[in-house]
Design a protein around this motif. Sequence first.
Motif, short mmCIF file in Angstrom:
data_model
loop_
_atom_site.label_atom_id
_atom_site.label_comp_id
_atom_site.label_asym_id
_atom_site.label_seq_id
_atom_site.Cartn_x
_atom_site.Cartn_y
_atom_site.Cartn_z
N SER A 12 0.86 -1.18 0.00
CA SER A 12 0.00 0.00 0.00
C SER A 12 0.89 1.23 0.00
O SER A 12 2.08 1.15 0.28
CB SER A 12 -0.91 0.02 1.24
OG SER A 12 -0.14 0.04 2.43
N ARG A 13 0.33 2.35 -0.40
CA ARG A 13 1.00 3.65 -0.36
C ARG A 13 2.16 3.77 -1.36
O ARG A 13 2.84 4.78 -1.37
CB ARG A 13 1.48 4.00 1.04
CG ARG A 13 0.37 4.14 2.06
CD ARG A 13 0.90 4.59 3.40
NE ARG A 13 1.88 3.68 3.96
CZ ARG A 13 1.59 2.56 4.61
NH1 ARG A 13 0.33 2.22 4.80
NH2 ARG A 13 2.54 1.79 5.07
N THR A 32 -5.39 5.53 -3.60
CA THR A 32 -5.74 6.38 -2.48
C THR A 32 -6.39 5.46 -1.46
O THR A 32 -7.58 5.14 -1.55
CB THR A 32 -6.71 7.49 -2.90
OG1 THR A 32 -6.11 8.27 -3.93
CG2 THR A 32 -7.06 8.38 -1.71
N GLY A 33 -5.60 4.98 -0.52
CA GLY A 33 -6.07 3.90 0.35
C GLY A 33 -5.98 2.58 -0.39
O GLY A 33 -5.44 2.47 -1.48
N GLY A 34 -6.53 1.55 0.23
CA GLY A 34 -6.55 0.26 -0.42
C GLY A 34 -5.24 -0.50 -0.27
O GLY A 34 -4.22 0.03 0.13
N LEU A 41 -10.30 -2.71 -1.81
CA LEU A 41 -10.69 -1.34 -1.52
C LEU A 41 -11.83 -1.34 -0.50
O LEU A 41 -12.75 -2.17 -0.58
CB LEU A 41 -11.17 -0.62 -2.79
CG LEU A 41 -10.19 -0.56 -3.97
CD1 LEU A 41 -10.83 0.19 -5.14
CD2 LEU A 41 -8.89 0.10 -3.56
N GLU A 42 -11.74 -0.41 0.45
CA GLU A 42 -12.80 -0.25 1.44
C GLU A 42 -13.30 1.20 1.39
O GLU A 42 -13.07 1.91 0.41
CB GLU A 42 -12.27 -0.65 2.82
CG GLU A 42 -11.83 -2.12 2.85
CD GLU A 42 -11.42 -2.61 4.22
OE1 GLU A 42 -12.32 -2.90 5.03
OE2 GLU A 42 -10.20 -2.70 4.47
N ARG A 43 -14.00 1.64 2.41
CA ARG A 43 -14.62 2.97 2.39
C ARG A 43 -13.58 4.05 2.09
O ARG A 43 -12.54 4.13 2.73
CB ARG A 43 -15.30 3.27 3.72
CG ARG A 43 -15.91 4.67 3.80
CD ARG A 43 -16.55 4.93 5.14
NE ARG A 43 -17.81 4.23 5.29
CZ ARG A 43 -18.98 4.67 4.88
NH1 ARG A 43 -19.07 5.84 4.27
NH2 ARG A 43 -20.08 3.96 5.07
N GLY A 44 -13.88 4.90 1.10
CA GLY A 44 -13.02 6.01 0.75
C GLY A 44 -11.86 5.68 -0.16
O GLY A 44 -11.15 6.57 -0.63
N ASP A 45 -11.63 4.40 -0.42
CA ASP A 45 -10.50 4.01 -1.26
C ASP A 45 -10.83 4.18 -2.74
O ASP A 45 -11.97 4.01 -3.17
CB ASP A 45 -10.12 2.54 -1.01
CG ASP A 45 -9.62 2.29 0.40
OD1 ASP A 45 -9.23 3.27 1.06
OD2 ASP A 45 -9.62 1.13 0.83
N ARG A 69 -15.93 -4.64 1.66
CA ARG A 69 -14.70 -4.82 0.88
C ARG A 69 -15.04 -5.06 -0.59
O ARG A 69 -15.86 -5.91 -0.92
CB ARG A 69 -13.89 -6.00 1.41
CG ARG A 69 -13.62 -5.95 2.89
CD ARG A 69 -12.74 -7.10 3.32
NE ARG A 69 -11.35 -6.65 3.44
CZ ARG A 69 -10.32 -7.46 3.59
NH1 ARG A 69 -10.50 -8.77 3.60
NH2 ARG A 69 -9.11 -6.98 3.72
#
Length: 418
Positions: free
Chosen positions: A237-238, A245-247, A304-308, A387
């Motif tokens: 990640s990152r 962006t996230g995930g 990916l989750e919320r906001g990703d 998810r």
Amino acid sequence: MNESLIRWRPRSDDRRRYAVEARLALARQAVAEYPRAAAPLYTLALDLLRLEQQQEAIRLLERALDLAAPTAAQHAAYARALVAVGRAAEALAALGAHGHTVSTSPALLVARGAALLEMGRTGEALADFLAALAIDSRNMDAAHGAGWALTRLEAWERLIAFHDDQARSGAVTIPTVLAKLAGLVGLGRLAEAADLVDAASLVSIREIDPPMPYTSIAAFNADLQSDIERAGKVRLSRGARLRLTGGVQVEDLHVGSSPAMAALFDSLEAAVGEYISSRSGHAARLVRQLAPAAASLECWALILERGDAQDEHVHAYSSVAGVYYVAAPQAVLGGDNERGCLIIPSGFPTPSAVAPAALRIKPLPGRLVLFPGHMPHRTAPTDCDGRRISIAFDVVPASDAVDRAGASGRGADTGSVA
């Protein structure tokens, strides 16, 4: 699958080139046990470069250089790493050392071109990239560099001519298509540019049948999800190259990890062959020009989750790119909205009447999406709980599927399908 169009590499060799965690551990152990041996230092450094850990890789390469002369590939990797951390002048100086003749090695020519490009010596860089292509016409790093140099020079006609020259020599790659796209946009020939990213002819969307012995897609996907979520997987990640962006990206998906994954590889290979053979008109010519005679699948998963979300990107090394959807929250699947959707194409330079219509594809479990790697795309944010799990893949030439990343990795312009 039409065997005359594409041949798949034997399954026993399939493993993603970025699944390097086990090799890293072994290489670190070898470096610790044999600190005066150059070979483990080079091995460890090249794997670190694949994960874009340039600073540590440079330190290891410099230790190795003091112990033994590098191969041309190792020499090029060192120079490319220096360029990546803003030390282009040092990279250029390094390329004059260690006894290698730059003009006879595509890898060294590309490395020197990258250094020259970073220093603003665009014309000289272009000459090196073209010289590398004269030796190896399908060198994707050289093609990417040539396209980028011509774009910097705003040489729009030359970008199109570059693509056409490569086509005449049977060396169309994703970077050459991107070069033509840039040239057409630069000249304002937007209708022609739109044809190159026409989702109606180039994007395939289908729901697959459950492979044997599964009786339902739900059961098949449940086993795939268990494989992806298994402890010990390489999870990233990152990283800049991930365009996330996230995930989280799960790197080491391979055919032997589970019966479900083996069945998925079967399904993907068959679907790619059908995709290539079923295109028509301009899309058929383009896709068949890009398709390698022998290919390998490189697969990874994205959670990916919320906001990703995932930013716009292309797959500069993949003739055909794709994504298979394993799981998604019901809130993503329902309603007429773009939450969690794959949006393709994205980022066309103008909302004019000739702009291609973008598809907004819901991540329906069991759905498979295929398209050429040059198609720009992004993933809309997943703004709900749960998810969203997908398995993405690239179709790359079998001959260089493992080794071509040694100098430069995937690069910021590639990233994952989502």
